[in-house]
Scaffold this active site. Structure first.
Site, PDB file in Angstrom:
ATOM      1  N   GLU A 268       0.009  -9.456  -0.736  1.00  0.00           N
ATOM      2  CA  GLU A 268      -1.410  -9.822  -0.535  1.00  0.00           C
ATOM      3  C   GLU A 268      -2.170  -9.856  -1.859  1.00  0.00           C
ATOM      4  O   GLU A 268      -3.053 -10.688  -2.054  1.00  0.00           O
ATOM      5  CB  GLU A 268      -2.050  -8.831   0.438  1.00  0.00           C
ATOM      6  CG  GLU A 268      -1.470  -8.980   1.836  1.00  0.00           C
ATOM      7  CD  GLU A 268      -1.913  -7.878   2.776  1.00  0.00           C
ATOM      8  OE1 GLU A 268      -1.603  -6.697   2.506  1.00  0.00           O
ATOM      9  OE2 GLU A 268      -2.572  -8.182   3.785  1.00  0.00           O
TER      10      GLU A 268
ATOM     11  N   GLY B 294       0.901  -5.123   0.823  1.00  0.00           N
ATOM     12  CA  GLY B 294      -0.244  -5.274  -0.069  1.00  0.00           C
ATOM     13  C   GLY B 294       0.121  -5.912  -1.407  1.00  0.00           C
ATOM     14  O   GLY B 294      -0.723  -6.529  -2.055  1.00  0.00           O
TER      15      GLY B 294
ATOM     16  N   ALA C 220       0.856  -1.186   0.000  1.00  0.00           N
ATOM     17  CA  ALA C 220       0.000   0.000   0.000  1.00  0.00           C
ATOM     18  C   ALA C 220       0.892   1.237   0.000  1.00  0.00           C
ATOM     19  O   ALA C 220       2.036   1.192   0.463  1.00  0.00           O
ATOM     20  CB  ALA C 220      -0.894  -0.023   1.229  1.00  0.00           C
TER      21      ALA C 220
ATOM     22  N   GLU D 139       4.491  -5.151   7.393  1.00  0.00           N
ATOM     23  CA  GLU D 139       3.697  -4.087   8.007  1.00  0.00           C
ATOM     24  C   GLU D 139       4.069  -3.842   9.466  1.00  0.00           C
ATOM     25  O   GLU D 139       3.944  -2.731   9.967  1.00  0.00           O
ATOM     26  CB  GLU D 139       2.200  -4.402   7.894  1.00  0.00           C
ATOM     27  CG  GLU D 139       1.615  -4.208   6.510  1.00  0.00           C
ATOM     28  CD  GLU D 139       1.740  -5.418   5.593  1.00  0.00           C
ATOM     29  OE1 GLU D 139       2.522  -6.336   5.905  1.00  0.00           O
ATOM     30  OE2 GLU D 139       1.050  -5.436   4.557  1.00  0.00           O
TER      31      GLU D 139
HETATM   32  N1  CAA Z   1       4.601   3.217  -0.475  1.00  0.00           N
HETATM   33  C1  CAA Z   1       5.008   4.384  -1.019  1.00  0.00           C
HETATM   34  N2  CAA Z   1       6.196   4.527  -1.622  1.00  0.00           N
HETATM   35  C2  CAA Z   1       7.005   3.458  -1.693  1.00  0.00           C
HETATM   36  C3  CAA Z   1       6.635   2.213  -1.170  1.00  0.00           C
HETATM   37  C4  CAA Z   1       5.370   2.113  -0.530  1.00  0.00           C
HETATM   38  N3  CAA Z   1       4.906   0.955  -0.029  1.00  0.00           N
HETATM   39  N4  CAA Z   1       7.658   1.347  -1.369  1.00  0.00           N
HETATM   40  C5  CAA Z   1       8.596   2.021  -2.035  1.00  0.00           C
HETATM   41  N5  CAA Z   1       8.223   3.304  -2.234  1.00  0.00           N
HETATM   42  C6  CAA Z   1       8.963   4.369  -2.896  1.00  0.00           C
HETATM   43  C7  CAA Z   1      10.109   4.889  -1.996  1.00  0.00           C
HETATM   44  O1  CAA Z   1       9.622   5.830  -1.060  1.00  0.00           O
HETATM   45  C8  CAA Z   1      11.029   5.471  -3.034  1.00  0.00           C
HETATM   46  O2  CAA Z   1      10.535   6.730  -3.415  1.00  0.00           O
HETATM   47  P1  CAA Z   1      11.582   7.968  -3.620  1.00  0.00           P
HETATM   48  O3  CAA Z   1      12.478   7.535  -4.762  1.00  0.00           O
HETATM   49  O4  CAA Z   1      10.681   9.109  -3.959  1.00  0.00           O
HETATM   50  O5  CAA Z   1      12.337   8.115  -2.347  1.00  0.00           O
HETATM   51  C9  CAA Z   1      10.866   4.542  -4.234  1.00  0.00           C
HETATM   52  O6  CAA Z   1       9.617   3.859  -4.037  1.00  0.00           O
HETATM   53  C10 CAA Z   1      11.967   3.500  -4.300  1.00  0.00           C
HETATM   54  O7  CAA Z   1      12.012   2.830  -3.058  1.00  0.00           O
HETATM   55  P2  CAA Z   1      13.384   2.631  -2.232  1.00  0.00           P
HETATM   56  O8  CAA Z   1      14.321   3.777  -2.484  1.00  0.00           O
HETATM   57  O9  CAA Z   1      13.017   2.372  -0.806  1.00  0.00           O
HETATM   58  O10 CAA Z   1      13.939   1.304  -2.950  1.00  0.00           O
HETATM   59  P3  CAA Z   1      14.870   0.187  -2.331  1.00  0.00           P
HETATM   60  O11 CAA Z   1      15.270  -0.667  -3.471  1.00  0.00           O
HETATM   61  O12 CAA Z   1      15.960   0.805  -1.501  1.00  0.00           O
HETATM   62  O13 CAA Z   1      13.949  -0.645  -1.307  1.00  0.00           O
HETATM   63  C11 CAA Z   1      11.925  -1.795  -0.645  1.00  0.00           C
HETATM   64  C12 CAA Z   1      12.861  -1.383  -1.813  1.00  0.00           C
HETATM   65  C13 CAA Z   1      12.649  -2.795   0.266  1.00  0.00           C
HETATM   66  C14 CAA Z   1      10.697  -2.461  -1.260  1.00  0.00           C
HETATM   67  C15 CAA Z   1      11.534  -0.546   0.164  1.00  0.00           C
HETATM   68  O14 CAA Z   1      11.069   0.462  -0.729  1.00  0.00           O
HETATM   69  C16 CAA Z   1      10.451  -0.779   1.172  1.00  0.00           C
HETATM   70  O15 CAA Z   1      10.705  -1.334   2.231  1.00  0.00           O
HETATM   71  N6  CAA Z   1       9.212  -0.336   0.854  1.00  0.00           N
HETATM   72  C17 CAA Z   1       8.081  -0.427   1.776  1.00  0.00           C
HETATM   73  C18 CAA Z   1       7.534  -1.839   1.859  1.00  0.00           C
HETATM   74  C19 CAA Z   1       6.418  -1.897   2.861  1.00  0.00           C
HETATM   75  O16 CAA Z   1       6.566  -1.568   4.020  1.00  0.00           O
HETATM   76  N7  CAA Z   1       5.236  -2.347   2.405  1.00  0.00           N
HETATM   77  C20 CAA Z   1       4.053  -2.462   3.221  1.00  0.00           C
HETATM   78  C21 CAA Z   1       3.186  -1.243   3.058  1.00  0.00           C
HETATM   79  S1  CAA Z   1       1.817  -1.227   4.197  1.00  0.00           S
HETATM   80  C22 CAA Z   1       0.655  -2.249   3.489  1.00  0.00           C
HETATM   81  O17 CAA Z   1       0.827  -2.784   2.421  1.00  0.00           O
HETATM   82  C23 CAA Z   1      -0.635  -2.384   4.288  1.00  0.00           C
HETATM   83  C24 CAA Z   1      -1.597  -3.396   3.746  1.00  0.00           C
HETATM   84  O18 CAA Z   1      -1.608  -4.541   4.135  1.00  0.00           O
HETATM   85  C25 CAA Z   1      -2.589  -3.022   2.765  1.00  0.00           C
END
Ligand code: CAA
Length: 258
Positions: free
Chosen positions: A112, A109, A65, A132
């Site tokens: 999921e 998500g 998400a 999460e």
């Molecule tokens: N939401 C919004 N933006 C996201 C994102 C997310 N879930 N995941 C990545 N991005 C964005 C980053 O903010 C970044 O943006 P900028 O370039 O503007 O800074 C861009 O995508 C690239 O990401 P990274 O620089 O972090 O890339 P990376 O290769 O270093 O890392 C990653 C990749 C490990 C996937 C890391 O981005 C990460 O941990 N992302 C979040 C994953 C996460 O926590 N997901 C769960 C979300 S909550 C959810 O999903 C609730 C539900 O059940 C519905």
């Protein structure tokens, strides 16, 4: 004009939906999930489509998400707005087979969404996690329910409570995915599989999907009864008679999807 958050193309009887927010690793905001839901319903209603594939980019199927959007939402925002329910759950209405083709990150998500598909084909680069907990959040798009059903409580608890990431081989071993293929072959293998499936009788595919999904919803006795009735209903279908007669005649069946 901003670019569409999904791309939808056709390959014979297969509808291919590509998640298209590469700069955000396909983070699933409302615009994307609304568009995905509409595309899924439209392909599901199309008589010329027999199977659907959802894929992402080489780097990410979807990283979850959209955290940037959610960060300041309140309880009333999500409760009254029907967050997840309103658009993410559209995929549950789809009666045709849906295949997830996953390369790179399938997190939160994104994992999921893949779990809500019927078959997951993983590229060797695929990584699956429900992280999460790191955000003091909770997998809220079916993760705490579908993951234990897919891989059992022990592995699911490990993933949900520790944010453990599984690589493609682990996901394969644990039964989270159906097949693992080299990254370069992901699209070709998935489209070939989807084309094979879409060539079968559509109502038979729909009945099988409904019946297998019943295994998660019903007792064994009720599930077996559901399956038996679904089998009996096959005898009302022109395709089933065609399929069996074609076998006996040693020829290829010609299905009318009726
Ligand atoms: N939401 C919004 N933006 C996201 C994102 C997310 N879930 N995941 C990545 N991005 C964005 C980053 O903010 C970044 O943006 P900028 O370039 O503007 O800074 C861009 O995508 C690239 O990401 P990274 O620089 O972090 O890339 P990376 O290769 O270093 O890392 C990653 C990749 C490990 C996937 C890391 O981005 C990460 O941990 N992302 C979040 C994953 C996460 O926590 N997901 C769960 C979300 S909550 C959810 O999903 C609730 C539900 O059940 C519905």
């Amino acid at each position: 004009m901003s670019e569409s958050p999904i791309l939808s193309t056709r390959h014979g009887r297969v509808g291919l939906i590509t998640l298209n927010r590469p700069a955000q690793l396909n983070a699933l905001n409302d615009a994307l999930m609304d568009a995905l839901g509409q595309a899924l319903l439209s392909l599901d209603a199309d008589p010329d489509i027999g199977a659907i594939v959802i894929t992402g980019s080489d780097k990410a199927f979807a990283a979850g998400a959209d955290i940037a959007v959610m960060a300041d939402w309140t309880y009333m925002d999500v409760y009254q707005g029907g967050f997840i329910t309103r658009n993410w759950e559209t995929i549950r209405q789809v009666r045709k087979p849906v295949i997830a083709a996953v390369a790179g990150y399938a997190m939160g998500g994104g994992c999921e969404l893949a779990l809500a598909c019927d078959i997951i084909i993983a590229a060797e680069s695929a990584q699956f996690a429900l992280p999460e907990i790191k955000l003091a959040m909770l997998p809220g798009a079916g993760g705490t329910q579908r993951l234990p059903r897919a891989i059992g409580k022990a592995k699911a608890m490990d993933m949900c409570l520790s944010a453990r990431m599984l690589n493609a081989q682990e996901a394969d071993r644990y039964g989270l995915v159906s097949r693992v293929v080299p990254d370069a072959e992901l699209q070709a293998v998935t489209l070939k599989l989807a084309t094979q499936i879409a060539g079968y009788s559509l109502p038979a595919l729909m009945a099988i999907k409904e019946s297998v999904n019943r295994a998660h919803e019903a007792s064994l006795t009720e599930g077996i009864l559901f399956e038996r009735r679904a089998l009996h209903a096959r005898f009302a279908s022109a395709d089933a008679h065609e399929g069996m007669h074609a076998f006996l005649d040693k020829r290829k069946p010609v299905f009318q999807h009726r």
